[in-house]
Write a protein that holds these residues in place. Sequence first.
Motif, PDB file in Angstrom:
ATOM      1  N   ARG A  67      17.348  47.852 -10.483  1.00  0.00           N
ATOM      2  CA  ARG A  67      18.162  49.066 -10.850  1.00  0.00           C
ATOM      3  C   ARG A  67      19.034  49.051 -12.057  1.00  0.00           C
ATOM      4  NH1 ARG A  67      17.526  53.184  -8.167  1.00  0.00           N
ATOM      5  NH2 ARG A  67      16.986  52.337  -6.247  1.00  0.00           N
ATOM      6  N   VAL A  68      19.824  48.212 -12.289  1.00  0.00           N
ATOM      7  CA  VAL A  68      20.767  47.980 -13.374  1.00  0.00           C
ATOM      8  C   VAL A  68      19.859  47.865 -14.670  1.00  0.00           C
ATOM      9  CG1 VAL A  68      22.550  46.555 -14.532  1.00  0.00           C
ATOM     10  CG2 VAL A  68      22.584  46.911 -12.174  1.00  0.00           C
ATOM     11  N   GLY A  69      18.858  47.242 -14.552  1.00  0.00           N
ATOM     12  CA  GLY A  69      17.975  47.021 -15.822  1.00  0.00           C
ATOM     13  C   GLY A  69      17.182  48.153 -16.111  1.00  0.00           C
ATOM     14  N   ALA A  78       9.466  45.953  -4.026  1.00  0.00           N
ATOM     15  CA  ALA A  78       8.878  45.028  -3.099  1.00  0.00           C
ATOM     16  C   ALA A  78       8.524  43.649  -3.977  1.00  0.00           C
ATOM     17  CB  ALA A  78       7.801  45.619  -2.494  1.00  0.00           C
ATOM     18  N   PRO A  79       8.768  42.613  -3.391  1.00  0.00           N
ATOM     19  CA  PRO A  79       8.332  41.340  -4.238  1.00  0.00           C
ATOM     20  C   PRO A  79       7.144  41.636  -4.985  1.00  0.00           C
ATOM     21  CG  PRO A  79       8.695  40.892  -1.993  1.00  0.00           C
ATOM     22  CD  PRO A  79       8.598  42.501  -1.837  1.00  0.00           C
ATOM     23  N   GLU A 110      19.916  41.868  -3.674  1.00  0.00           N
ATOM     24  CA  GLU A 110      20.143  41.386  -5.086  1.00  0.00           C
ATOM     25  C   GLU A 110      19.158  41.677  -6.151  1.00  0.00           C
ATOM     26  OE1 GLU A 110      19.939  38.757  -2.755  1.00  0.00           O
ATOM     27  OE2 GLU A 110      22.106  38.391  -2.319  1.00  0.00           O
ATOM     28  N   VAL A 111      17.945  41.390  -5.626  1.00  0.00           N
ATOM     29  CA  VAL A 111      16.749  41.943  -6.486  1.00  0.00           C
ATOM     30  C   VAL A 111      16.705  43.383  -6.772  1.00  0.00           C
ATOM     31  CG1 VAL A 111      14.168  42.228  -6.692  1.00  0.00           C
ATOM     32  CG2 VAL A 111      15.219  39.894  -5.846  1.00  0.00           C
ATOM     33  N   ARG A 112      16.984  44.238  -5.864  1.00  0.00           N
ATOM     34  CA  ARG A 112      16.931  45.763  -6.099  1.00  0.00           C
ATOM     35  C   ARG A 112      18.193  46.383  -6.927  1.00  0.00           C
ATOM     36  NH1 ARG A 112      16.501  45.797  -0.262  1.00  0.00           N
ATOM     37  NH2 ARG A 112      18.432  46.476  -0.064  1.00  0.00           N
TER      38      ARG A 112
END
Length: 53
Positions: free
Chosen positions: A19-21, A39-40, A13-15
């Motif tokens: 990427r969308v941003g 990575a975090p 979800e974070v990746r």
Amino acid sequence: MDEQTRPRQASSEVRTRDRVGFDRHGLMTRPGARITRTAPGRVYLLLPNRPGR
């Protein structure tokens, strides 16, 4: 590399959110920059060399 020194991967979800941003901002995508790893707390970018600069 042991568990404590190995970089952790960010969740899917974070990746996706990163990427969308990133894709929304033409400033970085225009010269050809791309996300190579997340990575975090970190996002790693690759920006190709431009000849003559």
